[in-house]
Design a protein around this motif. Sequence first.
Motif, PDB file in Angstrom:
ATOM      1  N   THR A   1       0.850  -1.205   0.000  1.00 30.52           N
ATOM      2  CA  THR A   1       0.000   0.000   0.000  1.00 30.52           C
ATOM      3  C   THR A   1       0.880   1.248   0.000  1.00 30.52           C
ATOM      4  OG1 THR A   1      -1.677  -1.213   1.255  1.00 30.52           O
ATOM      5  CG2 THR A   1      -1.905   1.172   1.189  1.00 30.52           C
ATOM      6  N   ALA A   2       1.980   1.188   0.758  1.00 28.34           N
ATOM      7  CA  ALA A   2       2.897   2.337   0.787  1.00 28.34           C
ATOM      8  C   ALA A   2       3.558   2.538  -0.575  1.00 28.34           C
ATOM      9  CB  ALA A   2       3.951   2.137   1.880  1.00 28.34           C
ATOM     10  N   VAL A   3       3.931   1.436  -1.208  1.00 29.77           N
ATOM     11  CA  VAL A   3       4.551   1.540  -2.538  1.00 29.77           C
ATOM     12  C   VAL A   3       3.537   2.101  -3.547  1.00 29.77           C
ATOM     13  CG1 VAL A   3       5.468   0.199  -4.471  1.00 29.77           C
ATOM     14  CG2 VAL A   3       6.272  -0.246  -2.152  1.00 29.77           C
ATOM     15  N   ALA A   4       2.297   1.629  -3.472  1.00 32.94           N
ATOM     16  CA  ALA A   4       1.263   2.134  -4.382  1.00 32.94           C
ATOM     17  C   ALA A   4       1.054   3.636  -4.165  1.00 32.94           C
ATOM     18  CB  ALA A   4      -0.049   1.378  -4.160  1.00 32.94           C
TER      19      ALA A   4
ATOM     20  N   ARG B   1      -8.652   5.390   5.747  1.00 33.13           N
ATOM     21  CA  ARG B   1      -9.785   5.297   6.680  1.00 33.13           C
ATOM     22  C   ARG B   1      -9.294   4.859   8.051  1.00 33.13           C
ATOM     23  NH1 ARG B   1     -14.457   5.145   3.861  1.00 33.13           N
ATOM     24  NH2 ARG B   1     -15.753   4.492   5.587  1.00 33.13           N
ATOM     25  N   GLY B   2      -9.823   5.529   9.080  1.00 30.49           N
ATOM     26  CA  GLY B   2      -9.570   5.088  10.439  1.00 30.49           C
ATOM     27  C   GLY B   2     -10.480   3.915  10.764  1.00 30.49           C
ATOM     28  N   PRO B   3     -10.357   3.319  11.952  1.00 28.59           N
ATOM     29  CA  PRO B   3     -11.166   2.140  12.301  1.00 28.59           C
ATOM     30  C   PRO B   3     -12.656   2.431  12.348  1.00 28.59           C
ATOM     31  CG  PRO B   3      -9.753   2.838  14.145  1.00 28.59           C
ATOM     32  CD  PRO B   3      -9.362   3.655  12.965  1.00 28.59           C
ATOM     33  N   GLU B   4     -13.028   3.690  12.541  1.00 31.54           N
ATOM     34  CA  GLU B   4     -14.460   4.020  12.546  1.00 31.54           C
ATOM     35  C   GLU B   4     -14.855   4.731  11.253  1.00 31.54           C
ATOM     36  OE1 GLU B   4     -14.801   6.109  16.290  1.00 31.54           O
ATOM     37  OE2 GLU B   4     -14.000   4.322  17.278  1.00 31.54           O
TER      38      GLU B   4
ATOM     39  N   GLY C   1      -1.253   0.712   9.152  1.00 34.03           N
ATOM     40  CA  GLY C   1      -2.517   0.058   9.487  1.00 34.03           C
ATOM     41  C   GLY C   1      -3.412   0.929  10.362  1.00 34.03           C
ATOM     42  N   GLU C   2      -4.720   0.655  10.267  1.00 33.59           N
ATOM     43  CA  GLU C   2      -5.687   1.478  11.008  1.00 33.59           C
ATOM     44  C   GLU C   2      -5.530   1.329  12.525  1.00 33.59           C
ATOM     45  OE1 GLU C   2      -9.513  -0.046   9.673  1.00 33.59           O
ATOM     46  OE2 GLU C   2      -9.538  -1.428  11.373  1.00 33.59           O
TER      47      GLU C   2
ATOM     48  N   HIS D   1      -4.310   5.507   6.521  1.00 35.44           N
ATOM     49  CA  HIS D   1      -4.415   4.272   7.301  1.00 35.44           C
ATOM     50  C   HIS D   1      -5.217   3.265   6.482  1.00 35.44           C
ATOM     51  CE1 HIS D   1      -3.305   7.218  10.388  1.00 35.44           C
ATOM     52  NE2 HIS D   1      -2.708   6.191  10.952  1.00 35.44           N
ATOM     53  N   HIS D   2      -4.779   2.029   6.529  1.00 33.78           N
ATOM     54  CA  HIS D   2      -5.465   1.019   5.727  1.00 33.78           C
ATOM     55  C   HIS D   2      -6.076  -0.050   6.630  1.00 33.78           C
ATOM     56  CE1 HIS D   2      -2.151  -1.747   6.463  1.00 33.78           C
ATOM     57  NE2 HIS D   2      -1.308  -0.798   6.121  1.00 33.78           N
TER      58      HIS D   2
END
Length: 288
Positions: free
Chosen positions: A30-33, A172-175, A221-222, A247-248
């Motif tokens: 995801t960071a590379v993308a 997106r955050g966890p919520e 990560g989230e 955040h993923h």
Amino acid sequence: MTETRAGPASRFAPSPTGRLHRGHAFSALTAVATTREIGGRFVLRIEDIDTERCRPAFEAAILEDLAWLGLEWETPVRRQSEHLDDYAAALERLRARGLVYRCFKTRREVLDDIARAPHGRVAAYVGAPLPADEEARRLAAGGPFAWRLSLAAARAALGAAFDALHFTEIGRGPEGQTGPQRARPELAGDVILARKDLGVAYHLAVVVDDALQGISHVVRGEDLFEAVHVQRLLQALLGLPTPIYRHHRLLLGPDGKRFAKRDKAQTLADIRASGVSAEALRAELGFS
Ligand code: GLU
């Protein structure tokens, strides 16, 4: 100290406390993308300040696994354990302005204080510096202490700006948090910036490094979404730029639980040994 380089950059910042697993691959990809999207640099950082838990062998394995996955990163790779003076200098800047205080409490005492305090949604520790004579006595007795960020002092230093701290979330955050976000450092309380044993702690090291390495986009990560609240405050107090955050979601295993370093079958080493190609894994994770 490393010179800050110009232009956009994103990073993957693993801690060498175990083998990388499928979830790490997702995060790194995801960071590379993101790096491709922003036309920037991709930075790998080894977060190894916790000498108890980090091992050089795991670091070597991380480089091997990421190379197998097809990643390329800037060199030299920044290893946090080699830059303790950068974190000490940042801590000293905060100390000189009265923004941190020594905390001599044991973990148990801190937990008891949290349990006793009237608190809101999150149980966070909020303390205060000891009176000067008491502190001098403890220091003379060699009592170990951690440095904590004083939320009260930070609020006083920033004034109205404290309640206006914002950051931008493009993931997106966890919520489901996305878009402009207000930073709420009060949720975390007076966090530890320098551990008793190490002289530094996660938030301070990350904020200093992201600035020194010119990271424009923090991808992770989230589970680390809440960390932005404190990190945004530290950026304001230290006069550092605020990156954009992405955040993923966290990958879940068949049991519905997130992967952990202990799940051997999900390590990249194991996946590779089972004959899966890097290309197949990338495709499975949604990256071509
Ligand atoms: N080193 C942290 C970890 O492995 C990541 C820190 C960050 O991305 O801010 O969980």
